[in-house]
Motif scaffolding. Structure first.
Motif, PDB file in Angstrom:
ATOM      1  N   VAL A   7      48.885 -17.950 -49.195  1.00 38.28           N
ATOM      2  CA  VAL A   7      49.676 -17.283 -48.160  1.00 38.28           C
ATOM      3  C   VAL A   7      49.270 -17.844 -46.799  1.00 38.28           C
ATOM      4  N   ARG A   8      50.215 -17.950 -45.868  1.00 33.50           N
ATOM      5  CA  ARG A   8      49.928 -18.374 -44.495  1.00 33.50           C
ATOM      6  C   ARG A   8      50.518 -17.368 -43.531  1.00 33.50           C
ATOM      7  N   VAL A   9      49.679 -16.921 -42.590  1.00 34.56           N
ATOM      8  CA  VAL A   9      50.086 -15.927 -41.600  1.00 34.56           C
ATOM      9  C   VAL A   9      49.756 -16.468 -40.215  1.00 34.56           C
ATOM     10  N   GLY A  10      50.685 -16.304 -39.274  1.00 33.61           N
ATOM     11  CA  GLY A  10      50.523 -16.809 -37.921  1.00 33.61           C
ATOM     12  C   GLY A  10      49.523 -16.015 -37.095  1.00 33.61           C
ATOM     13  N   LYS A  11      49.574 -16.222 -35.793  1.00 36.39           N
ATOM     14  CA  LYS A  11      48.622 -15.622 -34.862  1.00 36.39           C
ATOM     15  C   LYS A  11      48.917 -14.138 -34.646  1.00 36.39           C
ATOM     16  N   ASN A  12      47.865 -13.401 -34.294  1.00 37.74           N
ATOM     17  CA  ASN A  12      47.944 -11.999 -33.862  1.00 37.74           C
ATOM     18  C   ASN A  12      48.611 -11.089 -34.883  1.00 37.74           C
ATOM     19  N   CYS A  13      48.149 -11.144 -36.107  1.00 41.07           N
ATOM     20  CA  CYS A  13      48.671 -10.273 -37.159  1.00 41.07           C
ATOM     21  C   CYS A  13      47.818  -9.011 -37.221  1.00 41.07           C
ATOM     22  N   THR A  14      48.479  -7.871 -37.341  1.00 40.00           N
ATOM     23  CA  THR A  14      47.801  -6.587 -37.494  1.00 40.00           C
ATOM     24  C   THR A  14      48.068  -6.084 -38.903  1.00 40.00           C
ATOM     25  N   VAL A  15      46.993  -5.761 -39.640  1.00 40.06           N
ATOM     26  CA  VAL A  15      47.110  -5.354 -41.035  1.00 40.06           C
ATOM     27  C   VAL A  15      46.523  -3.956 -41.215  1.00 40.06           C
ATOM     28  N   HIS A  16      47.278  -3.085 -41.852  1.00 38.82           N
ATOM     29  CA  HIS A  16      46.794  -1.748 -42.196  1.00 38.82           C
ATOM     30  C   HIS A  16      46.295  -1.741 -43.638  1.00 38.82           C
ATOM     31  N   ILE A  17      45.791  -0.604 -44.100  1.00 38.63           N
ATOM     32  CA  ILE A  17      45.187  -0.512 -45.430  1.00 38.63           C
ATOM     33  C   ILE A  17      46.234  -0.523 -46.543  1.00 38.63           C
ATOM     34  N   ASN A  18      45.755  -0.800 -47.755  1.00 36.26           N
ATOM     35  CA  ASN A  18      46.557  -0.805 -48.982  1.00 36.26           C
ATOM     36  C   ASN A  18      47.742  -1.761 -48.913  1.00 36.26           C
ATOM     37  N   THR A  19      47.494  -2.945 -48.381  1.00 38.55           N
ATOM     38  CA  THR A  19      48.552  -3.939 -48.275  1.00 38.55           C
ATOM     39  C   THR A  19      48.278  -5.127 -49.194  1.00 38.55           C
ATOM     40  N   ALA A  20      49.355  -5.802 -49.576  1.00 38.22           N
ATOM     41  CA  ALA A  20      49.227  -6.962 -50.450  1.00 38.22           C
ATOM     42  C   ALA A  20      50.199  -8.048 -49.998  1.00 38.22           C
TER      43      ALA A  20
END
Length: 176
Positions: free
Chosen positions: A89-102
């Motif tokens: 997987v590739r994710v760009g800049k400034n990503c905010t991630v909450h719990i229980n994510t896939a």
């Protein structure tokens, strides 16, 4: 790492870590993740091997199974809890991630999600398959994202996810 530390605020020093502060624990994990990425990318094999051992211990302890070199700079993990990413997987800049994510591949397909900059991933969201998400998308809680969204700065939610508003990442950050 200084850029990411500023996103967590002042509760990241060692005293807060000893007191069990959630932000300090997340920052400790994220520092180890970034150090492991550095050793891996600079071909420092022995340091990388030891760093991966420490990282895997923290991943198992806190449920944060984020592979190296998945997120660009600016990753912010909101709370301790399950976060799972496929190593491709590739994710760009400034990503905010909450719990229980896939962020994972679809069962029979090896394709993985590619996310743009300034993405907010809500609690319990699942992003799967060979899809693309544009910059500035906010993903609602418990959403299942299984198709691409090319429009920037929108909010998506639902199972399966669909566009629900034109208020993406920039609006979310104004409220918080």
């Amino acid at each position: 790492m200084q850029y990411e530390k500023e996103r967590y605020g002042s509760h990241t020093n060692f005293i807060y870590y000893l007191l069990g502060s959630e932000k300090a624990i997340i920052w400790s994990y994220q520092k180890r993740l970034r150090k492991t990425e550095y050793y891996n990318n600079t071909n420092k094999k022995i340091r990388c091997a030891f760093s991966k051992i420490i990282l895997h211990k923290k991943q198992n302890q806190y449920g944060l199974n984020i592979s190296v070199n998945v997120f660009e700079k600016g990753l912010k993990i909101m709370h301790l809890g399950s976060v799972l990413t496929n190593s491709k997987v590739r994710v760009g800049k400034n990503c905010t991630v909450h719990i229980n994510t896939a962020l994972v591949a679809r069962g029979t397909n090896a394709g993985v999600p590619i996310l743009g900059d300034n993405i907010v991933i809500g609690v319990g969201a699942t992003i799967l398959g060979d899809i693309r998400l544009a910059n500035g998308i906010a993903i609602g809680a418990n959403s299942l994202v299984n198709k691409s969204f090319e429009e920037q700065n929108i909010a998506i939610a639902g199972c399966p996810a669909k566009k629900i508003s034109n208020n993406g990442d920039s609006t979310w950050h104004k409220k918080n």
